[in-house]
Design a protein around this motif. Structure first.
Motif, short mmCIF file in Angstrom:
data_model
loop_
_atom_site.label_atom_id
_atom_site.label_comp_id
_atom_site.label_asym_id
_atom_site.label_seq_id
_atom_site.Cartn_x
_atom_site.Cartn_y
_atom_site.Cartn_z
N VAL A 80 0.84 -1.21 0.00
CA VAL A 80 0.00 0.00 0.00
C VAL A 80 0.87 1.26 0.00
O VAL A 80 0.52 2.26 0.61
N ARG A 81 1.98 1.18 -0.70
CA ARG A 81 2.84 2.37 -0.82
C ARG A 81 1.98 3.58 -1.19
O ARG A 81 1.10 3.48 -2.05
N GLY A 82 2.21 4.69 -0.54
CA GLY A 82 1.37 5.87 -0.82
C GLY A 82 0.32 6.08 0.27
O GLY A 82 -0.17 7.18 0.45
N VAL A 83 -0.03 4.99 0.97
CA VAL A 83 -0.94 5.12 2.11
C VAL A 83 -0.06 5.26 3.37
O VAL A 83 0.93 4.54 3.52
N ASN A 84 -0.41 6.20 4.24
CA ASN A 84 0.36 6.38 5.47
C ASN A 84 0.06 5.24 6.45
O ASN A 84 -1.11 4.88 6.62
N ILE A 85 1.12 4.76 7.07
CA ILE A 85 0.94 3.65 8.02
C ILE A 85 1.23 4.13 9.44
O ILE A 85 2.27 4.74 9.70
#
Ligand SMILES: O=C(O)c1ccccc1N[C@@H]1O[C@H](COP(=O)(O)O)[C@@H](O)[C@H]1O
Length: 248
Positions: A80-85
């Motif tokens: 989910v690169r681009g989504v903040n974790i």
């Protein structure tokens, strides 16, 4: 923010809690109450596909001190690169913090360490600033530590200490509500927000779009976001519907 309102949107963080390599939901954080929702990588991809800007990712095995899910957590974050974790569970010393920070997670939640090791927590809060949040996981006003199996002190005393340390953000969980679909503890959230100017993220109990609307109404008081778990997995509403309400 939508076109006509004045306050920012409520940020929604779908939860991906991992135990034994699976996405699970617990009831009131109790080991053995797991409902299994399958592959965490697929769950995270699903939330990302529905518009999540943040995902609250928890290594439950690490939180319970019975192992870890480091490899699958790395896969989730890559997927989910681009989504903040926002990553939590078992981050309690320099080694686990460094691993968490280098995983690609944008924010790290400390739980037990902030209660049991105040000096270390104050140091890393000072060193990493916005990258560190503290999870205030409570029953009543008593904090819960070590997989929520042990008491970790008084909420208000610990909050005072964390304020002095300059903690950037708090994730407030009413453990008795978590995974129960009984609605968030609005009174607790208001009490915490009365005592801090730092942003607060609500966790536990969200069951309906009305709950999202009630939390959205707290944004002017300092509520920044809400973690949503079981309601999404159980299909009470879709993330897209919730995001609509969160930005009304
Ligand atoms: O999220 C849960 O259901 C949960 C249940 C039991 C224990 C912890 C849980 N969640 C997260 O774990 C961290 C605390 O971990 P630690 O004490 O730092 O090891 C807390 O932020 C919760 O989000």
């Amino acid at each position: 923010m939508s076109e006509f309102n004045q306050s920012p949107d409520l940020v929604l963080l779908p939860a991906v809690d991992i135990a034994g390599g699976k996405a699970v939901r617990l009831t009131q954080g109790e080991a053995g109450t797991e409902t299994n929702y399958g592959d965490p990588v697929e769950a995270a991809a699903d939330w990302a596909g529905q518009g999540a800007e943040w995902i609250h990712l928890v290594d439950l095995d690490a939180a319970f001190g019975r192992g870890h899910n480091a490899a699958i957590i790395r896969r989730v974050i890559r997927q989910v690169r681009g989504v903040n974790i926002e990553l939590s569970g078992g981050i309690r010393d320099d080694a686990s913090l460094e691993a968490a920070l280098s995983s690609g997670a944008k924010r790290i939640n400390l739980g037990t360490a902030a209660l049991e090791n105040p000096e270390w927590a104050a140091n890393v809060i000072g060193q990493y600033g916005e990258a560190i949040a503290v999870g205030l996981d409570v029953r009543g006003t008593t904090l819960a530590a070590r997989g929520w199996t042990q008491e970790g002190g008084d909420l208000w005393g610990v909050l005072d200490r964390l304020e002095q340390a300059g903690c950037a953000r708090y994730v407030v969980t009413d453990v008795t509500k978590d995974g129960t679909l009984r609605g968030p503890n609005i009174e607790l959230l208001e009490q915490v927000m009365d005592r801090t100017d730092r942003p607060v993220i609500a966790s536990g109990g969200v069951s309906s779009l009305d709950d999202i609307a009630a939390l959205r109404a707290l944004v002017p008081q300092g509520l920044e976001g809400a973690i949503v778990g079981k309601a999404l997995y159980a299909g009470a509403f879709t993330l897209a519907e919730a995001l609509d309400v969160a930005s009304d």
